[in-house]
Design an enzyme around this catalytic site. Sequence first.
Site, PDB file in Angstrom:
ATOM      1  N   HIS A 116       1.108   3.969   0.309  1.00 35.68           N
ATOM      2  CA  HIS A 116       0.221   4.984   0.889  1.00 35.68           C
ATOM      3  C   HIS A 116      -1.111   4.872   0.168  1.00 35.68           C
ATOM      4  CE1 HIS A 116      -0.574   8.651   3.224  1.00 35.68           C
ATOM      5  NE2 HIS A 116      -1.383   8.940   2.220  1.00 35.68           N
ATOM      6  N   CYS A 117      -2.164   4.575   0.927  1.00 37.05           N
ATOM      7  CA  CYS A 117      -3.458   4.251   0.329  1.00 37.05           C
ATOM      8  C   CYS A 117      -4.447   5.405   0.474  1.00 37.05           C
ATOM      9  CB  CYS A 117      -4.020   2.994   0.990  1.00 37.05           C
ATOM     10  SG  CYS A 117      -5.627   2.513   0.340  1.00 37.05           S
ATOM     11  N   PRO A 118      -4.969   5.928  -0.634  1.00 36.51           N
ATOM     12  CA  PRO A 118      -5.957   7.013  -0.544  1.00 36.51           C
ATOM     13  C   PRO A 118      -7.287   6.556   0.046  1.00 36.51           C
ATOM     14  CG  PRO A 118      -5.711   6.270  -2.818  1.00 36.51           C
ATOM     15  CD  PRO A 118      -4.631   5.602  -2.036  1.00 36.51           C
ATOM     16  N   ASN A 122      -4.046   6.980   4.606  1.00 42.05           N
ATOM     17  CA  ASN A 122      -2.985   6.593   5.533  1.00 42.05           C
ATOM     18  C   ASN A 122      -2.068   5.604   4.829  1.00 42.05           C
ATOM     19  OD1 ASN A 122      -1.529   6.389   7.901  1.00 42.05           O
ATOM     20  ND2 ASN A 122      -3.045   5.183   9.002  1.00 42.05           N
TER      21      ASN A 122
END
Length: 261
Positions: A116-118, A122
């Site tokens: 999960h990439c800030p 998403n």
Amino acid sequence: MEHYLGVAVSISTYAFLFLGEYCMTFELIPKWFIDKKEVTYCGYIWFALFQIFFVLAIVSHLKATFMEPGYTPKFPVPGDIPIEKIRYCEKCDQWKPDRTHHCRACKKCIHRMDHHCPWINNCVGAKNQKFFACFLFYVFLCCLEVISIMIYIVFLYFGLKDKTFKDGLVSLLVSVFTGVIASVFLVFTATMFYDQIEVIISNQTEVEKMGNLIGTEKSVMQNLKESLGTFPLNWFNPFVDSPDPDYSEVLYSCKDKTKKE
């Protein structure tokens, strides 16, 4: 709270990109290239390249952010799977294929979830990993161009005897400042891009690495085509979607795979 933090980080990405766009378009290229007759042709080339990389980076980021990362459909459990090997997600109330992982931030099951990439607020999964890789690639190219121009401007200011360049101290400082920021993001994007290409060609996500698991063994070209597209010229084209994932793909233990080899 985690959602709002992700939104803030995602917005900061645009702040950095538009800072680079402003400095390149209105400060550095016009004053040091286009306005100087000796290097006019270089200015237009630099300007055109940066605009292309900038637009492609923005499009890639938007698609990585707003395109669903690969939410696993509610399939019926295949009859050939032994009961003891059935994975079930109670939160989503559905069967989880081998390469599906539940993301607590997205609150959904995502196929081939990498992380999960800030930066995109998403998940990076089967359907948007291509766009995340494209985003990293084009930001890297933007940073590389900014750094190249910064080095050239420093050379022009201190290395040439032509006094027409000596009135650009403020612009020089802007160039150095922008170049320093670009250097930090260049290292970051290069590292992340390398990691993404590595997981794609090895057919093993970051989540699967932690579980010492790996997808079906395939050639490097097969793995690239399944993640980036069947036509190599479209691998870094953010306007073309990646292929639909294979939800039936089986995971293997890395230890078992070693034994088979």
